[in-house]
Enzyme design. Structure first.
Site, PDB file in Angstrom:
ATOM      1  N   ASN A   9     -18.462  36.208  39.426  1.00 15.26           N
ATOM      2  CA  ASN A   9     -17.984  37.095  39.465  1.00 15.26           C
ATOM      3  C   ASN A   9     -19.415  37.331  40.328  1.00 15.26           C
ATOM      4  OD1 ASN A   9     -17.770  39.111  41.526  1.00 15.26           O
ATOM      5  ND2 ASN A   9     -16.503  40.525  39.742  1.00 15.26           N
ATOM      6  N   TRP A  10     -20.951  37.549  41.240  1.00 19.43           N
ATOM      7  CA  TRP A  10     -21.676  37.935  41.167  1.00 19.43           C
ATOM      8  C   TRP A  10     -21.515  39.550  41.661  1.00 19.43           C
ATOM      9  CZ3 TRP A  10     -25.380  33.806  44.192  1.00 19.43           C
ATOM     10  CH2 TRP A  10     -25.254  32.793  43.362  1.00 19.43           C
ATOM     11  N   LYS A  11     -20.727  39.908  42.188  1.00 18.17           N
ATOM     12  CA  LYS A  11     -20.286  41.668  42.423  1.00 18.17           C
ATOM     13  C   LYS A  11     -21.748  42.018  43.958  1.00 18.17           C
ATOM     14  CE  LYS A  11     -18.936  42.324  37.688  1.00 18.17           C
ATOM     15  NZ  LYS A  11     -18.526  43.135  36.667  1.00 18.17           N
ATOM     16  N   HIS A  95      -9.485  43.349  41.845  1.00 19.59           N
ATOM     17  CA  HIS A  95     -10.534  43.405  40.380  1.00 19.59           C
ATOM     18  C   HIS A  95     -10.945  44.895  40.110  1.00 19.59           C
ATOM     19  CE1 HIS A  95     -14.491  43.487  37.945  1.00 19.59           C
ATOM     20  NE2 HIS A  95     -14.384  42.409  38.184  1.00 19.59           N
ATOM     21  N   GLU A  97     -12.866  47.181  39.573  1.00 19.18           N
ATOM     22  CA  GLU A  97     -13.820  48.531  40.191  1.00 19.18           C
ATOM     23  C   GLU A  97     -13.978  48.336  41.689  1.00 19.18           C
ATOM     24  OE1 GLU A  97     -17.536  45.135  40.019  1.00 19.18           O
ATOM     25  OE2 GLU A  97     -17.179  45.451  37.360  1.00 19.18           O
ATOM     26  N   GLU A 164      -8.649  41.232  32.856  1.00 17.38           N
ATOM     27  CA  GLU A 164      -9.792  41.072  32.133  1.00 17.38           C
ATOM     28  C   GLU A 164      -9.811  42.950  31.709  1.00 17.38           C
ATOM     29  OE1 GLU A 164     -13.444  39.569  35.082  1.00 17.38           O
ATOM     30  OE2 GLU A 164     -12.165  40.760  36.280  1.00 17.38           O
ATOM     31  N   GLY A 170     -18.468  44.668  32.095  1.00 19.30           N
ATOM     32  CA  GLY A 170     -19.922  45.495  32.290  1.00 19.30           C
ATOM     33  C   GLY A 170     -20.239  45.981  30.962  1.00 19.30           C
ATOM     34  N   SER A 209     -17.236  41.111  29.757  1.00 19.27           N
ATOM     35  CA  SER A 209     -18.502  40.150  28.644  1.00 19.27           C
ATOM     36  C   SER A 209     -18.731  39.285  27.764  1.00 19.27           C
ATOM     37  CB  SER A 209     -17.921  42.132  27.851  1.00 19.27           C
ATOM     38  OG  SER A 209     -18.892  43.347  28.210  1.00 19.27           O
ATOM     39  N   GLY A 230     -19.306  38.019  35.239  1.00 22.82           N
ATOM     40  CA  GLY A 230     -19.704  38.603  35.853  1.00 22.82           C
ATOM     41  C   GLY A 230     -21.375  38.472  34.863  1.00 22.82           C
ATOM     42  N   GLY A 231     -21.859  39.407  34.899  1.00 24.59           N
ATOM     43  CA  GLY A 231     -22.961  39.648  34.310  1.00 24.59           C
ATOM     44  C   GLY A 231     -24.419  38.721  34.213  1.00 24.59           C
TER      45      GLY A 231
HETATM   46  C1  PEP Z   1     -15.782  41.187  35.984  1.00 25.16           C
HETATM   47  O1  PEP Z   1     -16.691  41.697  36.751  1.00 25.16           O
HETATM   48  O2  PEP Z   1     -14.596  40.203  36.425  1.00 25.16           O
HETATM   49  C2  PEP Z   1     -16.528  40.715  34.817  1.00 25.16           C
HETATM   50  C3  PEP Z   1     -15.989  40.103  33.740  1.00 25.16           C
HETATM   51  O3  PEP Z   1     -18.323  41.122  34.230  1.00 25.16           O
HETATM   52  P1  PEP Z   1     -19.167  41.041  33.373  1.00 25.16           P
HETATM   53  O4  PEP Z   1     -18.626  39.792  32.814  1.00 25.16           O
HETATM   54  O5  PEP Z   1     -20.169  41.458  33.451  1.00 25.16           O
HETATM   55  O6  PEP Z   1     -17.724  42.121  31.616  1.00 25.16           O
END
Ligand code: PEP
Length: 248
Positions: A9-11, A95, A97, A164, A170, A209, A230-231
């Protein structure tokens, strides 16, 4: 029966040229990986170029959001049919966010899930508790509500559930394998209540994470079928390592 499912997930990251640079380095690194479903969700503006780069590869394209109407006067929104048309196989729905910043409720999430499925998209449905809910013992009730309401009036086909925990997204704070396993087992039971034996074909993936350092121990959990990243999906090297996790 379930293949590992690993999604990026590149957001709101990466321009068109950054997407091209990433994919031209990433695709050859994972082309031999045949036993994992690999999915990338770039921002809307990169979907067209990503669809072109990913055609004839083992990587599927996803969007990060969708609207629940087919077309019409909904300025700024994108319909399920538009995502299919551009080459998406999946869409991320619900999600945290989007729930937090754009006030998406379980009801809105459910409308999106149903519309996406009707159009033929696979759905990655995100559910998870925040820190206060975890600390006050509400984790399971949040998951129950997220799964039951999110999937209300839909069948199980094409559904992936992403557990999640919001406190892990994040933040660099990952759920321990035990915490993840416990939540995934609970979600599996919930899905069985709704769908019976067919629930066993639904992938339940973990997000929060995930990094090259914790991927192997997370993937060793019995009820954890993959990850949403994500990251650590923004750098070719780290996402390659995650896709090529070691089976412990
Ligand atoms: C996400 O945005 O779905 C996520 C899990 O982000 P991160 O891996 O950065 O915690």
């Amino acid at each position: 029966m379930r293949r590992p499912f690993i999604a990026a997930n590149w957001k709101m990251n990466k321009t068109v040229s950054e997407t091209q640079d990433f994919l031209s380095a990433f695709i050859p690194e994972v082309k031999e990986v045949k036993d994992v479903d690999i999915v990338i969700a770039p921002p809307f503006t990169s979907l067209a170029v990503a669809a072109e780069e990913l055609s004839n590869t083992n990587i599927k394209l996803a969007a990060q959001n969708v609207f629940y109407e087919e077309k019409g006067a909904y300025t700024g929104e994108v319909s399920p049919l538009m995502l299919i048309d551009i080459g998406c196989k999946y869409v991320i729905v619900g999600h945290s966010e989007r729930r937090q910043y754009f006030h998406e409720t379980d009801e809105i999430v459910n409308r999106k899930v149903r519309a996406a499925k009707k159009a033929g998209l696979g759905v990655i449905l995100c559910v998870g508790e925040d820190l206060e809910e975890r600390e006050t013992g509400k984790t399971f009730s949040v998951l129950e509500k997220g799964v039951d309401k999110g999937l209300s009036e839909t069948d199980y086909e094409g559904i992936v559930i992403a557990y999640e925990p919001i406190w892990a997204i994040g933040t660099g704070r990952t759920a321990t394998p035990e915490q993840a396993q416990e939540a995934h087992e609970f979600i599996r039971e919930r899905l069985r209540l709704n769908y019976g034996k067919k629930a066993d074909s639904i992938c339940i993936i973990y997000g929060g994470s995930v990094t090259p350092d914790n991927i192997d121990s997370l993937m060793a959990c019995k009820d954890l079928d993959g990850v949403l990243v994500g990251g650590a999906s923004l750098k070719v090297e780290s996402f390659v390592r995650i896709v090529r996790f070691n089976r412990l």
